[in-house]
Design an enzyme around this catalytic site. Structure first.
Site, PDB file in Angstrom:
ATOM      1  N   ARG A   1       0.816  -1.214   0.000  1.00 57.67           N
ATOM      2  CA  ARG A   1       0.000   0.000   0.000  1.00 57.67           C
ATOM      3  C   ARG A   1       0.852   1.267   0.000  1.00 57.67           C
ATOM      4  O   ARG A   1       0.549   2.229  -0.712  1.00 57.67           O
ATOM      5  CB  ARG A   1      -0.960  -0.017   1.190  1.00 57.67           C
ATOM      6  CG  ARG A   1      -1.829   1.225   1.341  1.00 57.67           C
ATOM      7  CD  ARG A   1      -2.425   1.735   0.049  1.00 57.67           C
ATOM      8  NE  ARG A   1      -3.083   0.714  -0.753  1.00 57.67           N
ATOM      9  CZ  ARG A   1      -3.373   0.849  -2.031  1.00 57.67           C
ATOM     10  NH1 ARG A   1      -3.016   1.956  -2.690  1.00 57.67           N
ATOM     11  NH2 ARG A   1      -3.979  -0.112  -2.677  1.00 57.67           N
TER      12      ARG A   1
ATOM     13  N   LYS B   1       0.539  25.052  -4.576  1.00 55.67           N
ATOM     14  CA  LYS B   1      -0.628  24.358  -4.017  1.00 55.67           C
ATOM     15  C   LYS B   1      -0.336  22.860  -3.958  1.00 55.67           C
ATOM     16  O   LYS B   1      -0.842  22.062  -4.730  1.00 55.67           O
ATOM     17  CB  LYS B   1      -1.870  24.665  -4.852  1.00 55.67           C
ATOM     18  CG  LYS B   1      -2.256  26.143  -4.796  1.00 55.67           C
ATOM     19  CD  LYS B   1      -3.412  26.468  -5.718  1.00 55.67           C
ATOM     20  CE  LYS B   1      -3.728  27.961  -5.679  1.00 55.67           C
ATOM     21  NZ  LYS B   1      -4.783  28.345  -6.640  1.00 55.67           N
TER      22      LYS B   1
ATOM     23  N   ASP C   1      -4.364  37.798 -13.862  1.00 53.08           N
ATOM     24  CA  ASP C   1      -5.279  37.054 -13.003  1.00 53.08           C
ATOM     25  C   ASP C   1      -6.713  37.096 -13.525  1.00 53.08           C
ATOM     26  O   ASP C   1      -7.289  38.172 -13.724  1.00 53.08           O
ATOM     27  CB  ASP C   1      -5.231  37.626 -11.580  1.00 53.08           C
ATOM     28  CG  ASP C   1      -6.047  36.808 -10.602  1.00 53.08           C
ATOM     29  OD1 ASP C   1      -5.938  35.569 -10.634  1.00 53.08           O
ATOM     30  OD2 ASP C   1      -6.810  37.405  -9.815  1.00 53.08           O
TER      31      ASP C   1
ATOM     32  N   GLU D   1       1.237  40.251  -9.907  1.00 56.20           N
ATOM     33  CA  GLU D   1      -0.087  39.882 -10.390  1.00 56.20           C
ATOM     34  C   GLU D   1      -0.881  41.148 -10.696  1.00 56.20           C
ATOM     35  O   GLU D   1      -0.903  42.079  -9.884  1.00 56.20           O
ATOM     36  CB  GLU D   1      -0.804  39.064  -9.318  1.00 56.20           C
ATOM     37  CG  GLU D   1      -2.229  38.682  -9.650  1.00 56.20           C
ATOM     38  CD  GLU D   1      -2.902  38.000  -8.477  1.00 56.20           C
ATOM     39  OE1 GLU D   1      -2.827  36.751  -8.399  1.00 56.20           O
ATOM     40  OE2 GLU D   1      -3.490  38.694  -7.628  1.00 56.20           O
TER      41      GLU D   1
ATOM     42  N   LYS E   1       0.984  39.683  -4.988  1.00 60.27           N
ATOM     43  CA  LYS E   1      -0.414  39.375  -5.275  1.00 60.27           C
ATOM     44  C   LYS E   1      -1.324  40.467  -4.704  1.00 60.27           C
ATOM     45  O   LYS E   1      -0.840  41.457  -4.157  1.00 60.27           O
ATOM     46  CB  LYS E   1      -0.756  38.001  -4.705  1.00 60.27           C
ATOM     47  CG  LYS E   1       0.031  36.865  -5.390  1.00 60.27           C
ATOM     48  CD  LYS E   1      -0.271  35.516  -4.792  1.00 60.27           C
ATOM     49  CE  LYS E   1      -1.666  35.035  -5.098  1.00 60.27           C
ATOM     50  NZ  LYS E   1      -1.848  34.746  -6.535  1.00 60.27           N
TER      51      LYS E   1
END
Length: 305
Positions: free
Chosen positions: A122, A157, A239, A218, A189
């Site tokens: 596994r 992410k 964006d 951004e 950002k």
């Protein structure tokens, strides 16, 4: 006689070919080993009560990882490390990470004590299926962009502790890596813009404090894009702009900066976005939403055709 424990081989007992393969791929083999040890400890705080009770220690079989669908494999070297940690010096054959496979293909084969093969199964599959899923998702984006000049790029992410592996899997799928961490480069950002009072002021503050670090900003409108270009900013993230706005942005930029499209991207619109002329598509889904590539472990008696 029943199995009473795993081999738990030391890092120094691993074949140089395996650790060298991981290092050449941009991974730290010592860290991968430590992660494998922790993963086995999580799954095996005591005995493997089912396998070790039912399967004699002397029984030996060959385990094969079979692809249940098409895709691109990644993480097989890590799966090999799992088997070697649990079983010790065993014969492992595998296709290279980055190999394109189809349903029914055998991608890894290992021979050893049956009970320990099942103990390792596994954990080895978790690495291989998940990372192959990331590589396969990336390959689908690469195929969608083929011939446009645009490239797909990942984001931060990623699952905590899995960033190196996720970004490696993206490379296996033919994608490009964006920054690895908050320290690698600046990315201004919306919240940074709000705090600093504008895109350009935020950019200059990062350049002032970290002059040797690359900076991307951004922007959310064509006016902000013009401001960034007038300030000489060379990397700009567009964006949540649709293809029409992106096409305008490319025309306004006229090669003065690298442009990356971000937000609201899917495979269905990937080519239309790429054909606007942007340089990159930022796709967080490569790592945070990729479905696994279905791999299954099948046992065969040694010598069975």
């Amino acid at each position: 006689m029943r199995v009473t424990g795993i081999v738990a081989c030391e890092y120094t007992e691993l074949p140089a070919a395996l650790t060298g393969t991981l290092a050449a791929a941009g991974l730290d083999p010592v860290r991968v080993y430590d992660d494998v040890v922790a993963a086995i400890a999580e799954d095996l705080p005591g005995d493997d009560v089912t396998s070790w009770a039912t399967i004699p220690a002397t029984q030996v079989q060959t385990a094969e990882f079979e692809a249940r669908g098409p895709g691109v494999v990644a993480g097989l070297a890590i799966a090999e490390m799992v088997f070697r940690y649990v079983l010790g010096d065993v014969q492992v054959d595998r296709v290279p990470d980055g190999t394109v496979v189809d349903r029914g293909d055998i991608v890894l084969r290992v021979t050893g004590p049956t009970a320990l093969l099942l103990t390792a199964e596994r954990t080895a599959l978790n690495y291989a299926c998940h990372l192959s899923g990331v590589a396969s998702a990336t390959a689908a984006w690469v195929a969608a962009l083929k011939g446009t000049g645009a490239r797909v790029r990942d984001t931060r992410k990623t699952l905590p502790g899995f960033r190196d592996l996720h970004k490696y899997a993206v490379r296996c799928g033919g994608g490009n890596n964006h920054r690895h961490s908050l320290s690698d480069m600046g990315l201004v950002k919306d919240n940074h813009v709000l705090a600093a009072g504008g895109v350009v002021p935020a950019y200059h503050l990062v350049r002032e404090h970290y002059p040797d670090v690359e900076v991307q900003v951004e922007v959310e409108s064509l006016d902000e894009l013009r401001e960034a270009l007038d300030a000489g900013i060379g990397q700009i993230l567009l964006d949540n702009m649709g293809p029409e706005l992106l096409r305008e942005a490319v025309a306004i930029t006229a090669g003065r900066a690298e442009l990356e499209a971000s937000g609201g991207l899917s495979l269905e619109v990937a080519r239309a976005v790429a054909e606007t002329g942007v340089d990159y598509l930022a796709v967080g889904a490569l790592t945070h939403s990729a479905p696994v590539l279905d791999l299954a472990m099948e046992l065969r008696a040694v010598g069975e055709a």
